[in-house]
Design a protein around this motif. Structure first.
Motif, PDB file in Angstrom:
ATOM      1  N   TRP A 129     -85.329  13.846-146.942  1.00 47.32           N
ATOM      2  CA  TRP A 129     -86.401  12.834-146.969  1.00 47.32           C
ATOM      3  C   TRP A 129     -87.380  13.142-148.086  1.00 47.32           C
ATOM      4  N   ILE A 130     -87.858  14.357-148.107  1.00 49.49           N
ATOM      5  CA  ILE A 130     -88.844  14.753-149.118  1.00 49.49           C
ATOM      6  C   ILE A 130     -88.317  14.584-150.528  1.00 49.49           C
ATOM      7  N   GLU A 131     -87.161  15.151-150.765  1.00 48.77           N
ATOM      8  CA  GLU A 131     -86.602  15.127-152.119  1.00 48.77           C
ATOM      9  C   GLU A 131     -86.364  13.712-152.623  1.00 48.77           C
ATOM     10  N   ARG A 132     -85.943  12.881-151.710  1.00 48.07           N
ATOM     11  CA  ARG A 132     -85.669  11.510-152.086  1.00 48.07           C
ATOM     12  C   ARG A 132     -86.883  10.839-152.742  1.00 48.07           C
ATOM     13  N   TYR A 133     -88.011  10.941-152.076  1.00 49.31           N
ATOM     14  CA  TYR A 133     -89.187  10.264-152.579  1.00 49.31           C
ATOM     15  C   TYR A 133     -89.899  11.061-153.660  1.00 49.31           C
ATOM     16  N   ARG A 134     -89.774  12.347-153.598  1.00 52.63           N
ATOM     17  CA  ARG A 134     -90.354  13.177-154.639  1.00 52.63           C
ATOM     18  C   ARG A 134     -89.682  12.838-155.955  1.00 52.63           C
ATOM     19  N   ARG A 135     -88.370  12.786-155.914  1.00 56.67           N
ATOM     20  CA  ARG A 135     -87.622  12.521-157.129  1.00 56.67           C
ATOM     21  C   ARG A 135     -87.981  11.151-157.696  1.00 56.67           C
ATOM     22  N   GLN A 136     -88.055  10.198-156.791  1.00 57.85           N
ATOM     23  CA  GLN A 136     -88.360   8.856-157.245  1.00 57.85           C
ATOM     24  C   GLN A 136     -89.743   8.782-157.887  1.00 57.85           C
ATOM     25  N   ALA A 137     -90.687   9.476-157.258  1.00 57.75           N
ATOM     26  CA  ALA A 137     -92.041   9.478-157.791  1.00 57.75           C
ATOM     27  C   ALA A 137     -92.076  10.144-159.158  1.00 57.75           C
ATOM     28  N   SER A 185    -103.872  27.594-146.915  1.00 49.31           N
ATOM     29  CA  SER A 185    -102.540  27.024-147.067  1.00 49.31           C
ATOM     30  C   SER A 185    -102.013  26.569-145.712  1.00 49.31           C
ATOM     31  N   VAL A 186    -102.313  27.351-144.698  1.00 48.07           N
ATOM     32  CA  VAL A 186    -101.884  27.001-143.343  1.00 48.07           C
ATOM     33  C   VAL A 186    -102.490  25.668-142.937  1.00 48.07           C
ATOM     34  N   ASP A 187    -103.789  25.560-143.169  1.00 52.91           N
ATOM     35  CA  ASP A 187    -104.499  24.340-142.815  1.00 52.91           C
ATOM     36  C   ASP A 187    -103.914  23.154-143.579  1.00 52.91           C
ATOM     37  N   ARG A 188    -103.607  23.418-144.795  1.00 51.55           N
ATOM     38  CA  ARG A 188    -103.031  22.379-145.654  1.00 51.55           C
ATOM     39  C   ARG A 188    -101.707  21.897-145.077  1.00 51.55           C
ATOM     40  N   LEU A 189    -100.870  22.844-144.724  1.00 57.36           N
ATOM     41  CA  LEU A 189     -99.575  22.495-144.140  1.00 57.36           C
ATOM     42  C   LEU A 189     -99.746  21.728-142.840  1.00 57.36           C
ATOM     43  N   ASN A 190    -100.717  22.142-142.035  1.00 56.97           N
ATOM     44  CA  ASN A 190    -100.988  21.418-140.798  1.00 56.97           C
ATOM     45  C   ASN A 190    -101.169  19.943-141.115  1.00 56.97           C
ATOM     46  N   ARG A 191    -102.033  19.673-142.062  1.00 54.99           N
ATOM     47  CA  ARG A 191    -102.361  18.288-142.381  1.00 54.99           C
ATOM     48  C   ARG A 191    -101.197  17.530-142.986  1.00 54.99           C
ATOM     49  N   VAL A 192    -100.465  18.181-143.868  1.00 51.85           N
ATOM     50  CA  VAL A 192     -99.340  17.493-144.507  1.00 51.85           C
ATOM     51  C   VAL A 192     -98.268  17.134-143.482  1.00 51.85           C
ATOM     52  N   PHE A 193     -97.880  18.095-142.682  1.00 46.63           N
ATOM     53  CA  PHE A 193     -96.849  17.817-141.676  1.00 46.63           C
ATOM     54  C   PHE A 193     -97.335  16.776-140.682  1.00 46.63           C
ATOM     55  N   ALA A 194     -98.575  16.918-140.232  1.00 47.98           N
ATOM     56  CA  ALA A 194     -99.117  15.960-139.269  1.00 47.98           C
ATOM     57  C   ALA A 194     -99.139  14.569-139.885  1.00 47.98           C
ATOM     58  N   ALA A 195     -99.515  14.486-141.146  1.00 48.95           N
ATOM     59  CA  ALA A 195     -99.587  13.193-141.819  1.00 48.95           C
ATOM     60  C   ALA A 195     -98.219  12.522-141.824  1.00 48.95           C
ATOM     61  N   LEU A 196     -97.196  13.286-142.056  1.00 47.06           N
ATOM     62  CA  LEU A 196     -95.851  12.717-142.162  1.00 47.06           C
ATOM     63  C   LEU A 196     -95.167  12.537-140.814  1.00 47.06           C
ATOM     64  N   ALA A 197     -95.853  12.905-139.754  1.00 49.33           N
ATOM     65  CA  ALA A 197     -95.264  12.759-138.422  1.00 49.33           C
ATOM     66  C   ALA A 197     -95.335  11.312-137.954  1.00 49.33           C
ATOM     67  N   ASP A 198     -96.116  10.491-138.634  1.00 49.08           N
ATOM     68  CA  ASP A 198     -96.239   9.084-138.250  1.00 49.08           C
ATOM     69  C   ASP A 198     -95.348   8.206-139.124  1.00 49.08           C
ATOM     70  N   PRO A 199     -94.527   7.372-138.499  1.00 49.71           N
ATOM     71  CA  PRO A 199     -93.565   6.545-139.226  1.00 49.71           C
ATOM     72  C   PRO A 199     -94.217   5.582-140.219  1.00 49.71           C
ATOM     73  N   ILE A 200     -95.346   5.028-139.854  1.00 51.59           N
ATOM     74  CA  ILE A 200     -96.022   4.130-140.795  1.00 51.59           C
ATOM     75  C   ILE A 200     -96.453   4.911-142.023  1.00 51.59           C
ATOM     76  N   ARG A 201     -97.017   6.079-141.807  1.00 48.46           N
ATOM     77  CA  ARG A 201     -97.471   6.874-142.949  1.00 48.46           C
ATOM     78  C   ARG A 201     -96.302   7.313-143.810  1.00 48.46           C
ATOM     79  N   ARG A 202     -95.189   7.668-143.187  1.00 48.34           N
ATOM     80  CA  ARG A 202     -94.022   8.035-143.995  1.00 48.34           C
ATOM     81  C   ARG A 202     -93.564   6.840-144.806  1.00 48.34           C
ATOM     82  N   ASP A 203     -93.605   5.670-144.177  1.00 41.82           N
ATOM     83  CA  ASP A 203     -93.161   4.473-144.878  1.00 41.82           C
ATOM     84  C   ASP A 203     -94.090   4.183-146.052  1.00 41.82           C
TER      85      ASP A 203
END
Lengths: 134, 134
Positions: free
Chosen positions: A98-106, B17-35
DNA sequence: CACTTATGCAACCGAAAGGTTGACAACATT
DNA sequence: AATGTTGTCAACCTTTCGGTTGCATAAGTG
């Protein structure tokens, strides 16, 4: 430009790839769970062993493991009362893809001259992407 | 076996970095946000454009974008009233690094004979990994 | 200046997350 | 049988999340 793209879509179908990704990303959004994954990458371990370093109850860790299990990141077997946890690394592929797909495109979009040209085109670079995602 | 490893630790330090990862993963846990991320990988877009396909209010999407922005996945500029959103693909590296690190380690462990040998060692393979992850 | 467009902010709400404690099942040991 | 170990389940509480509505703000347009 850039063909329509497979287009993912927000299908909430339980068990779908989308749903799977929801769970995997959500599972890794918690620092304790990420740490558990990190430790399991080194060696299988029991619930008690995993719980020991943290300042939360064993029950809490048990819950965390259930989340990881539901996300497909961890599997559990039996050894008497113990339930050794094992990391299922294949799931990582799902995320990486998933990540690579959109990273690459970006990056592609960024490196092509499109960006530059579009910028020179000024205001109307906003309407050439309507077919976008799903 | 397998050196102590840098060891991450659960430091809740905001901005870490940990905090950063928390936010990034959490952000991508939502289908609308991934879309949204998916669509932004194709082209920058305004809030309104991004909101259109979904059956939620623009404000909701605005919130989603704030989450993505806080996670460092999206940046916003200005063009009159519009606020074009741009995907910051570098953040993906952070995730990819994290994932690959443990994926590789898990696979390594799997492919090496360690697993087999450890299994034959029976019960005492559990205490050689105390300093775990980083 | 009035009006529409494009967004953000605040208050509120129901549902889910993450934690706790207490009981209990399952197995091993004595 | 009695006890200790290992882990889960259930009930409960508090905080966060994702959504809503309503109002405010900012910037072009008539």
């Amino acid at each position: 430009m850039a063909e329509p793209l497979p287009v993912p879509m927000l299908d909430p179908a339980s068990g779908s790839s989308v749903d799977r990704l929801n769970r995997v990303f959500a599972a890794l959004a918690d620092p304790i769970r990420r740490d558990i994954v990190a430790r399991l990458s080194a060696a299988d371990a029991t619930v008690g062993e995993l719980a020991e370093p943290y300042e939360v109850s064993t029950q809490a860790v048990s819950k965390h493991l259930k989340v990881l299990e539901d996300a497909g990141l961890v599997s559990r077997s039996r050894d008497a009362q113990k339930r050794p946890c094992h990391l299922e690394a294949e799931v990582f592929d799902l995320m990486t893809k998933w990540i690579e797909r959109y990273r690459r495109q970006a990056e592609e979009r960024f490196s092509r001259l499109d960006a530059v040209l579009a910028a020179m085109d000024d205001e109307n670079e906003n309407e050439d992407q309507r077919g976008a995602a799903s």
